[in-house]
Design an enzyme around this catalytic site. Structure first.
Site, short mmCIF file in Angstrom:
data_model
loop_
_atom_site.label_atom_id
_atom_site.label_comp_id
_atom_site.label_asym_id
_atom_site.label_seq_id
_atom_site.Cartn_x
_atom_site.Cartn_y
_atom_site.Cartn_z
N SER A 134 0.86 -1.19 0.00
CA SER A 134 0.00 0.00 0.00
C SER A 134 0.89 1.23 0.00
CB SER A 134 -0.85 -0.01 1.27
OG SER A 134 -1.49 1.23 1.46
N TYR A 147 -2.31 -0.58 10.51
CA TYR A 147 -2.24 -0.94 9.08
C TYR A 147 -0.90 -0.49 8.49
CZ TYR A 147 -3.78 -1.14 4.14
OH TYR A 147 -3.91 -1.41 2.79
N1 NAP Z 1 -8.74 -0.75 -1.28
C1 NAP Z 1 -7.74 0.07 -0.95
O1 NAP Z 1 -7.95 1.29 -0.75
C2 NAP Z 1 -6.34 -0.47 -0.87
C3 NAP Z 1 -5.27 0.44 -0.97
C4 NAP Z 1 -3.97 -0.05 -0.86
C5 NAP Z 1 -3.76 -1.40 -0.68
N2 NAP Z 1 -4.80 -2.25 -0.60
C6 NAP Z 1 -4.52 -3.68 -0.36
O2 NAP Z 1 -5.11 -4.46 -1.39
C7 NAP Z 1 -5.39 -5.77 -0.87
C8 NAP Z 1 -6.81 -6.16 -1.25
O3 NAP Z 1 -7.71 -5.30 -0.58
P1 NAP Z 1 -9.18 -4.94 -1.12
O4 NAP Z 1 -9.23 -3.48 -1.26
O5 NAP Z 1 -9.55 -5.80 -2.24
O6 NAP Z 1 -10.02 -5.32 0.20
P2 NAP Z 1 -11.35 -6.17 0.39
O7 NAP Z 1 -12.31 -5.94 -0.72
O8 NAP Z 1 -11.81 -5.91 1.77
O9 NAP Z 1 -10.81 -7.68 0.28
C9 NAP Z 1 -10.00 -8.24 1.28
C10 NAP Z 1 -9.83 -9.71 0.99
O10 NAP Z 1 -9.00 -10.28 2.01
C11 NAP Z 1 -9.64 -11.45 2.52
N3 NAP Z 1 -9.29 -11.64 3.92
C12 NAP Z 1 -9.33 -10.72 4.93
N4 NAP Z 1 -8.97 -11.28 6.09
C13 NAP Z 1 -8.69 -12.59 5.82
C14 NAP Z 1 -8.27 -13.68 6.60
N5 NAP Z 1 -8.06 -13.58 7.93
N6 NAP Z 1 -8.08 -14.88 6.01
C15 NAP Z 1 -8.30 -15.03 4.68
N7 NAP Z 1 -8.69 -14.01 3.87
C16 NAP Z 1 -8.89 -12.82 4.44
C17 NAP Z 1 -11.13 -11.17 2.34
O11 NAP Z 1 -11.87 -12.37 2.27
P3 NAP Z 1 -13.01 -12.79 3.33
O12 NAP Z 1 -13.44 -11.57 4.06
O13 NAP Z 1 -14.07 -13.43 2.49
O14 NAP Z 1 -12.30 -13.77 4.18
C18 NAP Z 1 -11.13 -10.50 0.98
O15 NAP Z 1 -11.10 -11.47 -0.03
C19 NAP Z 1 -5.14 -5.70 0.64
O16 NAP Z 1 -3.87 -6.25 0.94
C20 NAP Z 1 -5.13 -4.21 0.92
O17 NAP Z 1 -4.38 -3.87 2.05
C21 NAP Z 1 -6.10 -1.83 -0.71
#
Ligand code: NAP
Length: 267
Positions: A134, A147
């Site tokens: 991130s 985070y």
């Molecule tokens: N969106 C942003 O603004 C942003 C910015 C920078 C970086 N990122 C990074 O991008 C990545 C994806 O994020 P996203 O935005 O797609 O978020 P999201 O829509 O909330 O998806 C998060 C995913 O992680 C899984 N997950 C969470 N806790 C888990 C656990 N304990 N065991 C197994 N799976 C788990 C969730 O699956 P379940 O809940 O079904 O288990 C879901 O598939 C993350 O690493 C995040 O930090 C996101």
């Protein structure tokens, strides 16, 4: 790796916003994908789009017994060439209320442990690890202490491993998205992003960048022009960024203190 056709990929966080967009592109590229998340029905629904290419394994990645079982499952399925550590959680609140164990275990420890477990297999196959970090893995930001700590750690781990494996044919990559429109950001974060006129990417934009990076093998990539500048500025002149963010602190705090808005993401 020049193309993804026929490559076997393990994608964590496949049921999330970025994960679903990445899965779509991986499938379209002809990759075979093992997808994980905690919600088996959601995974099954995703796999229904391309059942011959997608296998599901439901697991909470913060439970180490599940990581061993995931390795065994992938071995049975013929191994993997690519590990994408994408699962993550976030929390926007004052430092005192941060759920640090969940934040560190999910965002940092799980990808490190998965990397360790899959490393022998990936080394043998000249494979690839891509860790999704991130912008907040390079810039400390008020309200995101846990985070930021986890994502800074993931960036450090990735960089050390890149250097350790520099004399092998394995590739270790780091992608740092900026704010992206997914469910990881609760209403308070979305309101803050609007108030600060923060650029927000779509999950598809992040997925495009991720697939491009898998193909090019570029070691590190930070999304967003302004974010890129801030990351470099923060590394060289942190006090400049202290001042820039200090000017926004009141506004940031208004979004997590006493607004009546639910402050923390469900972690
Ligand atoms: N969106 C942003 O603004 C942003 C910015 C920078 C970086 N990122 C990074 O991008 C990545 C994806 O994020 P996203 O935005 O797609 O978020 P999201 O829509 O909330 O998806 C998060 C995913 O992680 C899984 N997950 C969470 N806790 C888990 C656990 N304990 N065991 C197994 N799976 C788990 C969730 O699956 P379940 O809940 O079904 O288990 C879901 O598939 C993350 O690493 C995040 O930090 C996101």
């Amino acid at each position: 790796m020049n193309r993804l056709q026929g490559k076997r990929v393990l994608l964590t966080g496949a049921s999330g916003g970025i994960g679903r967009a990445v899965l779509k592109q991986l499938s379209a590229s002809g990759a075979e994908v093992v997808i994980t998340g905690r919600d088996q029905p959601r995974l099954k629904m995703l796999a229904a789009d391309a059942p011959e290419q997608i296998q599901t394994f439901a697991a909470d990645l913060t439970d180490t017994a599940n990581l061993d079982a995931l390795l065994a499952f992938c071995q049975q399925q013929g191994g993997i060439d690519v590990l994408i550590n994408n699962a993550g959680i976030s929390q926007f609140s004052a430092a005192a209320g941060q759920q640090l164990t969940a934040l560190i275990n999910t965002n940092l420890l799980a990808p490190m442990l998965l990397t360790q477990l899959f490393l022998p297999m990936l080394k043998q196959r000249n494979g690839t690890i891509l860790n999704v970090g991130s912008t907040f893995g390079s810039i400390g930001y008020a309200g995101f202490t846990g985070y930021c700590a986890a994502k800074f750690g993931l960036r450090g781990y990735t960089e050390a491993l890149q250097r350790e494996l520099a004399d092998t044919d394995m590739r270790v990559l780091y992608l740092a998205p900026r704010a992206t429109d997914t469910a990881i950001n609760n209403t308070a974060v979305k309101a803050l992003n609007r108030a600060l006129k923060q650029g927000v990417d779509t999950p598809e934009q992040v997925a495009n960048a991720l697939i491009e990076q898998l193909i090019s093998g570029k070691k590190r990539r930070f999304l967003g022009t302004a974010e890129n500048i801030f990351v470099r500025l923060n590394a060289l002149f942190p006090s400049v960024v202290d001042n820039a963010l200090g000017g926004k602190l009141k506004q940031i705090k208004q979004h997590f203190i006493g607004t009546g808005v639910k402050n923390s993401a469900e972690v």
